[in-house]
Design an enzyme around this catalytic site. Structure first.
Site: not given
Length: 286
Positions: A8, A90, A96-98, A128
């Site tokens: 995103k 990072a 990571g959220s995806a 997120d």
């Protein structure tokens, strides 16, 4: 079973004060893009759930998502999730959220979740994650978890320019606090109204909207990001800003046909930034 986990970008990010839960109030416009990780889920005959992500050490948000599912009473069989990591780590792109959101979608496909369970787990995992349960374009408020879908904007594309180093999101927010970048509640509410007015179907967003309040904090921690922003503007982008908390930089290219000028910009940038990629928006899932 396979699932795509799109990165995103934040077309805008306006920063408010710190809430009682330690998160900041935000007004932001999230957009899912074609740069994506790939997840593959395999059902196991026995044993605990497993997550494999070569090159990325635990803790992993996918592992956290699976643990939260079990604690919520999900009784699907044990699974192994393999992550093909294509989104830089990072980097302010929500990789990571995806991945966590994609894992929740996969789990639902294996054994359906009760209504509201995925959304509750997503909120607990991070600000997120909720917006990435259904990739698309979302106006976010609260800490980013209060979501309203937004109709597609005018045709546009992005050139995404990762940097050679990571930046921890928490560090960037701490620097933003140190620099006093938070907007007052009234100002943040005004930015929310401006976003609602600007994000109409087929709209091109102005420079007053395409703003990241975290950008000064990112540049303070990593001054080299300033040069990347200048390089992206020189490559023809109408707007250049950091992605999320950075350090990744993106250029926004508006107009038809989508991506044509962005391709030219990408070619100009690739010599200095070999990891630069072109990305296009992903329409909301139905």
């Amino acid at each position: 079973m396979k699932e795509t986990a799109p990165a995103k970008v934040n077309l805008c990010l306006f920063l408010g004060g710190v809430r009682s839960d330690g998160r900041h109030e935000l007004v932001t416009l999230f957009e899912s893009v074609s740069l994506a990780d790939q997840l593959e889920l395999t059902v196991l005959h026995e044993g605990p759930d497993q997550v494999s992500c070569p090159g990325v050490e635990e803790p992993n948000l996918v592992s956290a998502a699976l643990r939260a599912l079990r604690e919520a009473g999900w009784t699907g069989p044990p699974v192994h999730v393999e992550i093909d990591k294509r989104i830089p780590v990072a980097a302010g792109l929500g990789g990571g959220s995806a991945d966590a959101a994609a894992a929740l979608r996969l789990a639902h496909a294996v054994e359906p979740l009760e209504d509201g369970v995925a959304e509750r787990i997503a909120r607990d995992l991070g600000a997120d994650v909720p917006s990435q349960l259904r990739p698309g374009l979302w106006l976010g408020a609260g800490a980013g978890e209060e979501l309203v879908p937004v109709a597609p904007l005018a045709a546009h594309a992005f050139v995404i320019v990762p940097q050679s180093f990571p930046l921890a999101t928490a560090e960037v927010y701490r620097e933003a606090d140190r620099l006093g970048l938070q907007r007052s509640p009234n100002e943040l509410a005004g930015r929310h109204r401006a976003m609602v007015a600007a994000a109409t179907p087929g709209a091109t967003l102005s420079d007053e909207i395409v703003v990241s309040d975290l950008q000064p904090a990112t540049v303070s921690l990593a001054p080299e990001v300033s040069q990347a922003l200048e390089d992206v503007r020189a490559a023809g982008a109408e707007q250049a800003l950091v992605c999320g908390s950075g350090p990744t930089v993106m250029g926004v290219y508006w107009g038809e046909p989508p991506g044509s000028r962005a391709w030219k910009g990408l070619r100009r940038l690739r010599g200095k930034y070999p990891q630069a990629v072109l990305a296009t928006p992903i329409l909301a899932s139905q």
